[in-house]
Design an enzyme around this catalytic site. Structure first.
Site, PDB file in Angstrom:
ATOM      1  N   ASP A  18       0.785  -1.260   0.102  1.00 22.29           N
ATOM      2  CA  ASP A  18      -0.046   0.113  -0.053  1.00 22.29           C
ATOM      3  C   ASP A  18       0.794   1.317   0.060  1.00 22.29           C
ATOM      4  OD1 ASP A  18      -2.309   1.391   0.039  1.00 22.29           O
ATOM      5  OD2 ASP A  18      -3.090   0.746   2.049  1.00 22.29           O
ATOM      6  N   GLU A  76       2.871   6.706  -2.737  1.00 18.54           N
ATOM      7  CA  GLU A  76       2.556   7.626  -3.702  1.00 18.54           C
ATOM      8  C   GLU A  76       2.861   9.182  -2.989  1.00 18.54           C
ATOM      9  OE1 GLU A  76       0.028   6.119  -2.236  1.00 18.54           O
ATOM     10  OE2 GLU A  76      -0.131   4.508  -3.784  1.00 18.54           O
TER      11      GLU A  76
END
Length: 483
Positions: free
Chosen positions: A441, A444
């Protein structure tokens, strides 16, 4: 912004054993808007001048300010794949291409009165000397022309030209669109599948949902229903305009000093995508269990809760193959992954994995590439220089897009090979007890002012960081599973 648009070829030579055509192009400088803006009080004769001159602004309405000589390299890297590079090329690839410098095919070049005709594989490429123009085609595929000659009723060009910015911060390519053409690609999208008529910023961002243009996995790849694909080979932030500004024009712009792009010519989209994946890599076959039903929630808080869920699936005779444990498996779960197991909530992890495995259920663990200050792994990574640095020279203090308040949270610097190897090692004890997979996960949130071991700023690293992160975890998992 002032950009330089190729006007004419002033030198040309075949290089690399006959596999590359290297041109020197004279590029004129234009302020943004010059290419399109012109007085409307011109004669019909003036409107007609310049017709059929792709990539050349109308000199009667936009006087160029200065010029530059730019290198332009043409290669055919597969029977239906052309590669063009304009301007200075970046130093880093990070494995986007399986081979950063594919040898390519031998070029059969013939000089003509207008320029050159180049043949290689199934491609035929026409290069115009003055004005500069370039068209790629093959017998049964769609033609692809740089810029094209789409104009409005006043003769203004509608298709953005091949261009490199004066400050070296941007480069772009444009091409014409057919009226019935549909466009796909750009990586992960949460909007409609057909991207025709859209403008998109390709900038990896945690979208916190699926109802915006923000996306986790962007890719500067445009696929056409006509059977061609355009791919910009870059790690930089990119902008795609797929008929948003002008319905008959598309463009890709990148925040790079130069442009490196590939054109794949079908004959259909399946074949073009096959050529693309041959250059960039293909995923191995998934194990059968990975294609089954996965159970997950945000989040399972205890081992007892997980076991109760599995029991209910079995009771209802619903097939179940994988259970994913989100952050609660960690002792410090606040957007941190220091790999310290929460033995209170999930006692005897090895025993739990064995018991679930005996019931035919694999276990996947959530992780993030961030470490929180105050954990032992953060201290170790800081001491070894394995974290991205902030402007103060210390580890990054704030990760973009996260809302959990902590003193400091820093991403692992995967541009450092030692840091990547160290991160892979953190997975070994978990893989040894039978963990089957990891949910990689986040990733970004690299802040723009970060600094990496490879010398890249956070802005330069942002789009490629998730690739480096996922590669490390993939390699650790594949090694453990013999893949």
């Amino acid at each position: 912004m002032r950009g330089y648009v190729p006007q004419r070829i002033v030198a040309a030579e075949i290089a690399a054993g006959g596999r590359r055509f290297v041109f020197t192009v004279e590029a004129a400088g234009y302020a943004r808007g010059d290419y399109y803006d012109r007085p409307m009080s011109v004669s019909a004769a003036e409107d007609a001048t310049g017709a059929g001159t792709p990539n050349r602004p109308r000199l009667d309405f936009a006087a160029p300010a200065g010029s530059r000589a730019l290198p332009l390299t043409l290669a055919v890297v597969a029977p239906r794949v052309a590669r063009l590079r304009l301007g200075r090329q970046p130093e880093h690839d990070f494995g986007i291409l399986l081979d950063p410098e594919p040898a390519g095919l031998a070029l059969d070049a013939r000089e003509t009165a207008e320029g050159w005709e180049v043949a290689a594989g199934e491609l035929r490429i026409i290069v115009g000397r003055e004005p500069f123009a370039l068209r790629v085609g093959c017998p049964d595929g769609p033609p692809f022309a740089l810029a094209g000659d789409e104009r409005n009723v006043f003769g203004q060009a509608l298709v953005p030209p091949l261009c490199v910015a004066e400050d070296g911060a941007e480069a772009s390519v444009g091409w014409a669109l057919a009226p019935d053409e549909h466009l796909y690609g750009l990586g992960e999208r949460f909007v409609r599948f057909d991207q025709r008529g859209r403008r998109a910023t390709l900038w990896d961002t945690d979208s916190w949902g699926t109802n915006t243009d923000a996306a986790y996995k962007n890719c500067p790849l445009v696929c056409s229903s006509r059977g061609y694909v355009v791919f910009a080979h870059t790690i930089a932030r990119a902008e795609a305009d797929l008929g948003a500004t002008h319905a008959a024009a598309a463009s890709l712009g990148v925040e790079d000093e130069g442009l490196d792009f590939f054109v794949f010519l079908g004959p259909d989209l399946k074949a073009a995508l096959g050529d693309y994946t041959a250059l960039t890599g293909r995923m191995p076959p998934l194990p059968r269990w990975a294609l089954g039903l996965w159970a997950s929630r945000c989040r399972y808080e205890t081992r007892a809760e997980v076991e109760a869920v599995v029991e209910r699936f079995r009771l209802e005779e619903i097939p179940l193959d994988v259970v994913n444990l989100d952050p609660a498996w960690l002792r410090t779960p606040a957007l941190n992954c220091d790999f310290v197991w929460n033995e209170v909530a999930f006692p005897d992890p090895a025993g739990m994995v064995r018991a679930l495995g005996a019931d035919g259920v694999k276990v996947c663990l959530w992780e993030v590439p961030y470490l929180s200050e105050g954990t032992a792994l953060y201290d170790e990574a800081k001491e070894r220089g394995y974290l991205l640095r902030g402007p103060d020279g210390g580890p990054v203090a704030v990760v973009d897009g996260t809302f959990v308040a902590e003193p400091r949270r820093a991403p692992v610097d995967f541009t450092n090979p030692d840091a990547a190897a160290w991160w892979k090692e953190q997975h070994r004890p978990l893989l040894d007890i039978g963990i089957a997979a990891f949910k990689t996960d986040f990733g970004e949130g690299v802040p723009a002012d970060a600094r990496s071991a490879a010398g890249l700023t956070g802005r330069e690293l942002r789009n490629v960081y998730p690739l480096l992160y996922n590669r490390a975890v993939y390699e650790a998992t594949a090694q453990a599973h013999g893949g």
